[in-house]
Write an enzyme that holds these catalytic residues in place. Structure first.
Site, short mmCIF file in Angstrom:
data_model
loop_
_atom_site.label_atom_id
_atom_site.label_comp_id
_atom_site.label_asym_id
_atom_site.label_seq_id
_atom_site.Cartn_x
_atom_site.Cartn_y
_atom_site.Cartn_z
N LYS A 1 -10.69 6.95 1.73
CA LYS A 1 -11.01 5.54 1.48
C LYS A 1 -12.52 5.28 1.41
CE LYS A 1 -6.61 4.06 1.81
NZ LYS A 1 -5.80 5.28 1.99
N HIS B 1 -9.80 1.13 -0.66
CA HIS B 1 -8.35 1.19 -0.55
C HIS B 1 -7.76 0.71 -1.88
CE1 HIS B 1 -4.37 1.12 0.74
NE2 HIS B 1 -4.40 0.25 1.73
N PHE C 1 0.83 3.65 4.78
CA PHE C 1 1.42 2.66 5.69
C PHE C 1 1.06 1.27 5.18
CE2 PHE C 1 0.25 6.33 8.57
CZ PHE C 1 1.52 6.89 8.55
N PHE D 1 1.64 -3.15 4.51
CA PHE D 1 2.06 -4.48 4.99
C PHE D 1 3.58 -4.59 4.84
CE2 PHE D 1 -1.89 -7.44 4.53
CZ PHE D 1 -2.43 -6.87 5.66
N HIS E 1 -3.70 7.87 5.68
CA HIS E 1 -3.78 6.54 5.07
C HIS E 1 -5.10 5.88 5.47
CE1 HIS E 1 -2.48 2.73 3.48
NE2 HIS E 1 -2.74 2.13 4.63
N CYS F 1 0.80 -1.23 0.00
CA CYS F 1 0.00 0.00 0.00
C CYS F 1 0.84 1.28 0.00
CB CYS F 1 -0.96 -0.03 1.18
SG CYS F 1 -1.86 -1.58 1.24
#
Lengths: 410, 88
Positions: A332, A337, A394, A396, A303, A165
């Site tokens: 979002k 997302h 931010f 994974f 985010h 992301c």
């Protein structure tokens, strides 16, 4: 060595709200949710989240077959957004093929559909003979970058950022650094992503998706809201033209903003859980590199995806640095997302907010979760002069990225 | 399989897989120079012909000699005839 200055001179978007910057912004202005129920995913055993924000694949046949055949869905989105950005910037084909224009387009991986198709063809009988020649070019990690480069005849510096992301914000950040160093004059950069049940499924098995609103899709995701229950995947592409400042001035280009600072850091703590400490570090370093104080930021584009833990950590991190003095919103709720594309798509929206002097609110934020309190949430459109924006991503893997843009160039 | 059937199936491959207009599909059309087929397309052409005719031609040396649509019609006819002979 004197570092160069870098400005944004072109933008292009394919989004769940429309396949142009204008339609995307119109959707934000009218408070439209593009999230819908995904009937076609209901036959997946174990899937719990049946909501998503699809973009429309259209006009793809305008791309010549020889270019299109190696493009999966996400590369087509990237090619279309790139064409918009190039047209918007006014850069010429000669500049694109001069070797001084590079391209960095981030994504989580190659085309999810193409990867699935390839294995579905190959695996049942372990048979390679039915694979098409173009399948690999749709699947590989740098598919979007090289497809766009081949399509446009772009001969400069080519690479791909793959940071889930944070991919597209990293793409912009890397391009920014390379122009600052004088390695290129221009970059096409940003990100792209495509929806696929296996993509949503990968979040679903980690209990990160929204599952309570399958019958009321437009009420989710709900960033920072007390009834948020997870993220909703979207798709699309956001591409920007980054340009060395003097180069842009020489050709009298329209300048949206200057990139004033950027940082990216790992959390070093957990593969999937966000953590406040590393977010604070990332945002603080972005401010430091821009040489501005927290109080000089006019708007934070968060985010915030609507997950219980991620939103809380980001809100706490923002509170620690900015308190409740800087307006914050997440986009979002409108487009889901868009993962690897989210940084660029949402940065483009932020540039338009700067241009228009308006902040688009966090859609579906009806009751602020006390866990996310203490910051200046925007729940309705706000008119405000915006000179500086901070954009967060931010991802994974514990990858954080923050970027600062300023409108007034001096 | 008749010659006409071979022509129709082959031409359909060019129309559907390579988006080439029907009018351009005459027997003497050079697949590289006139129809714009390139090295990547040749791989897909072989896959599509194998699927359409139920044959395995991937390792046939003669594929390399194909230049025109007529070459393909003849090649497929030859392969099909050989296959039919072998089945008797």
């Amino acid at each position: 060595m004197q570092l160069k200055r870098v400005v944004i001179t072109g933008i292009g978007v394919v989004s769940p709200l429309g396949n142009s910057v204008a339609s995307f912004i119109d959707g934000l202005e009218t408070g439209k949710s593009s999230v819908r129920f995904m009937e076609e995913w209901t036959h997946y055993n174990g899937m719990r989240s049946f909501v998503a924000a699809p973009a429309e694949l259209k006009d793809e046949k305008k791309i010549p077959r020889q270019n299109r055949r190696t493009m999966g869905r996400m590369s087509i989105f990237a090619a279309q957004a790139s064409e918009q950005a190039v047209a918007d910037s006014g850069i010429t084909p000669a500049e694109i093929s001069s070797g001084r224009t590079g391209c960095i387009i981030g994504s989580t991986m190659g085309s999810a559909k193409s990867i699935n198709d390839a294995f579905e063809i190959m695996l049942p009988e372990r048979d390679l003979t039915r694979l098409s020649s173009s399948m690999f070019f749709q699947c590989m990690s740098h598919t979007a970058t090289v497809n766009v480069a081949q399509y446009l005849g772009l001969t400069g510096y080519l690479m791909t950022s793959a940071a889930a992301c944070a991919s597209s914000l990293q793409a912009v950040g890397i391009a920014y650094d390379l122009i600052r160093l004088g390695r290129q004059d221009l970059f096409l950069c940003g990100g792209t992503e495509e929806l696929h049940p296996t993509v949503t499924g990968s979040f679903d098995i980690l209990f990160a998706t929204s599952v309570k609103y399958n019958q009321a899709p437009q009420k989710t995701p709900r960033p920072f809201d007390k009834d948020r229950d997870g993220l909703v995947c979207g798709e699309g592409s956001g591409i920007m033209v980054l340009e060395e400042y003097e180069h842009a001035v020489r050709r009298n280009a329209k300048i949206y903003a200057e990139i004033a600072g950027y940082s990216t850091f790992g959390s070093g703590s957990h593969m999937s859980q966000s953590d406040k400490k590393s977010m604070i570090h990332c945002m603080s370093e972005a401010l430091h590199s821009a040489d501005i104080k927290p109080g000089q930021i006019d708007y934070i584009n968060a985010h915030a995806t609507g997950t219980p833990q991620g939103d809380k950590e980001e809100a706490e991190a923002i509170k620690e640095i900015f308190g409740a003095s800087v307006p914050v919103s997440s986009l979002k709720g409108y487009i889901g997302h868009t993962l690897g594309a989210s940084g660029a798509i949402e940065l483009i929206a932020s540039l338009i907010m700067m241009e228009k002097g308006i902040i688009y609110p966090t859609l579906n934020l009806k009751e602020i979760d006390p866990d996310c309190g203490g910051i200046a949430h925007i729940t309705g459109p706000v008119r405000k002069e915006i000179n500086t924006v901070l954009k967060n991503c931010f991802a994974f893997g514990g990858i954080n990225a923050s970027l600062v843009c300023r409108k007034n160039i001096y | 399989m008749t010659e006409q059937e071979i022509i129709e199936i082959t031409n359909r491959v060019f129309e559907e897989s390579f988006e080439i207009e029907k009018e351009k599909l005459h027997p003497q059309a050079h697949i590289f120079q006139d129809l714009g087929i390139d090295s990547l397309d040749v791989v897909d052409l072989v896959v599509a012909l194998q699927k359409s005719f139920g044959v395995n031609i991937r390792n046939e040396e003669k594929v390399r000699n194909i230049r025109t649509l007529q070459d393909i019609y003849d090649f497929i006819a030859e392969i099909k005839n050989e296959k039919e002979r072998q089945s008797y």
